[in-house]
Scaffold this motif. Structure first.
Motif, short mmCIF file in Angstrom:
data_model
loop_
_atom_site.label_atom_id
_atom_site.label_comp_id
_atom_site.label_asym_id
_atom_site.label_seq_id
_atom_site.Cartn_x
_atom_site.Cartn_y
_atom_site.Cartn_z
N GLY A 27 0.92 -1.33 -0.12
CA GLY A 27 0.00 -0.10 0.00
C GLY A 27 1.03 1.11 0.04
O GLY A 27 0.15 2.31 0.33
N LEU A 28 2.04 1.20 -0.14
CA LEU A 28 3.09 2.20 -0.12
C LEU A 28 3.71 2.57 -1.50
O LEU A 28 4.07 1.57 -2.32
N LEU A 29 3.86 3.75 -1.77
CA LEU A 29 4.95 4.19 -2.87
C LEU A 29 6.05 4.99 -2.23
O LEU A 29 6.03 5.52 -0.97
N THR A 30 7.21 5.02 -2.89
CA THR A 30 8.51 5.66 -2.53
C THR A 30 8.29 7.15 -2.70
O THR A 30 7.89 7.45 -3.83
N ALA A 31 8.78 7.84 -1.93
CA ALA A 31 8.83 9.23 -1.97
C ALA A 31 10.50 9.81 -1.81
O ALA A 31 11.07 9.67 -0.95
N VAL A 32 10.82 10.41 -2.87
CA VAL A 32 12.15 11.15 -2.91
C VAL A 32 12.11 12.51 -2.56
O VAL A 32 11.29 13.04 -3.31
N VAL A 33 12.64 12.83 -1.47
CA VAL A 33 12.72 14.39 -1.14
C VAL A 33 13.84 15.23 -1.24
O VAL A 33 14.74 14.93 -0.64
N THR A 34 13.93 16.32 -1.96
CA THR A 34 14.76 17.17 -2.14
C THR A 34 14.69 18.56 -1.64
O THR A 34 13.44 18.87 -1.53
N ASP A 35 15.54 19.32 -1.33
CA ASP A 35 15.21 20.61 -0.89
C ASP A 35 15.10 21.45 -2.29
O ASP A 35 15.97 21.43 -3.09
N ALA A 36 14.15 22.23 -2.31
CA ALA A 36 14.00 23.02 -3.79
C ALA A 36 15.01 24.23 -3.63
O ALA A 36 15.28 24.59 -5.00
N ARG A 37 15.73 24.38 -2.67
CA ARG A 37 16.71 25.52 -2.74
C ARG A 37 17.86 25.32 -3.60
O ARG A 37 18.10 25.94 -4.52
N ASP A 38 18.37 24.01 -3.49
CA ASP A 38 19.46 23.58 -4.15
C ASP A 38 19.77 22.14 -4.76
O ASP A 38 20.67 21.45 -5.24
N GLY A 39 18.51 21.39 -4.49
CA GLY A 39 18.57 20.14 -5.16
C GLY A 39 19.11 18.87 -4.15
O GLY A 39 18.98 17.79 -4.57
N MET A 40 19.49 19.19 -3.11
CA MET A 40 20.24 18.36 -2.03
C MET A 40 19.02 17.40 -1.90
O MET A 40 17.86 17.68 -1.29
N LEU A 41 19.67 16.08 -1.77
CA LEU A 41 18.76 14.96 -1.46
C LEU A 41 18.60 14.84 0.29
O LEU A 41 19.48 14.87 0.68
N LEU A 42 17.28 14.95 0.77
CA LEU A 42 17.20 15.10 2.00
C LEU A 42 16.66 13.94 2.71
O LEU A 42 17.23 13.42 3.75
N MET A 43 15.84 13.10 2.11
CA MET A 43 15.51 11.96 2.68
C MET A 43 14.77 10.86 1.56
O MET A 43 14.41 11.43 0.54
N VAL A 44 14.60 9.68 1.73
CA VAL A 44 13.73 8.71 0.95
C VAL A 44 12.72 8.28 2.03
O VAL A 44 13.00 7.66 3.13
N ALA A 45 11.34 8.56 1.74
CA ALA A 45 10.14 8.08 2.91
C ALA A 45 9.21 7.56 2.00
O ALA A 45 9.37 7.00 0.90
N HIS A 46 8.43 6.78 2.57
CA HIS A 46 6.95 6.12 1.89
C HIS A 46 5.74 6.80 2.16
O HIS A 46 5.60 7.47 3.24
N MET A 47 4.66 6.71 1.48
CA MET A 47 3.52 7.29 1.22
C MET A 47 2.34 6.37 1.04
O MET A 47 2.46 5.61 0.02
#
Lengths: 149, 149
Positions: A27-47
């Motif tokens: 029931g989950l999909l992967t969410a890649v989260v980056t900082d809109a400011r500079d594109g730094m990868l912040l975390m990988v989470a699930h929704m």
């Protein structure tokens, strides 16, 4: 917000305008989260569907915490909320990319660091080891979470 | 290359120098792939231990293709190989971040586009739909793969 069932038509899925997120067997999909400011990868989470729906409705990132088995409004304890600037999905609609602005301490990781990806993998003599990139906690995690971690 | 079993000690896992990738129940971990040039998110893929080992040993990205059920050297058909510039892992070592240089057509998606994330999710009137960001195929996928997609 309800999400339609993914089409069996690959062309519709990949080129169409219908948003039909494909949640996996759990029931989950992967969410890649980056900082809109500079594109730094912040975390990988699930929704799950509820977390995605809340995220789209409020503009604040919500996830499904697998370790705690519950809906998780990121920053609910630390104040490090994520305001969503843009959401994208990939060709087969089973992953999301969130570009966010981080509130509070400008930190995403529960270790207090800006990003969860603070270590590089280095290969030496045929073996892999980790090297911290120098980033340090940006807030007192013990005081915030009540205990280390 | 062999990978040690993850430590039950959270501190060792999060702060230590030992690389102990945590492969899930399906034997896979998530790999986030960005362009080393400008940080564009190119794809989200999966690796088993063999794919990760090959990636570290050769410097060319290898994945586990879930749809085909086999090891996958990215670009083996299209020539769009990914040279690994840097690999990072996250706090609990269950996700990897690959910063890569893309060879060939400078395209990663099987639709021929540079990135798999070519559509934004837009909310209008309480409903979500997709909008293509204008990116178009960079090579002839039919000629390359033998058929569309």
């Amino acid at each position: 917000m309800d999400f339609p069932t993914p089409s069996p038509d690959k062309k519709e899925l990949e080129e169409g305008g219908l948003f039909t997120p494909h949640f996996g067997q759990n029931g989950l999909l992967t969410a890649v989260v980056t900082d809109a400011r500079d594109g730094m990868l912040l975390m990988v989470a699930h929704m799950n569907a509820a977390a995605l729906s809340l995220t789209l409705e409020t503009g604040i990132a919500h996830y499904w915490s697998r370790s705690r088995g519950r809906l998780w409004k990121k920053g609910e304890v630390s104040g490090n909320f994520q305001r969503v600037v843009e959401i994208r999905t990939d060709c087969d609609q089973d992953a999301l990319w969130l570009r966010v602005e981080v509130a509070g301490h400008d930190a995403t990781c529960h270790t207090g660091r800006r990003s969860c990806f603070y270590r590089t993998v280095e290969v030496k003599g045929g073996k892999a080891h980790l090297k911290v990139d120098g980033s340090v906690p940006k807030f007192d995690t013990k005081a915030t979470y009540g205990r280390s971690g």
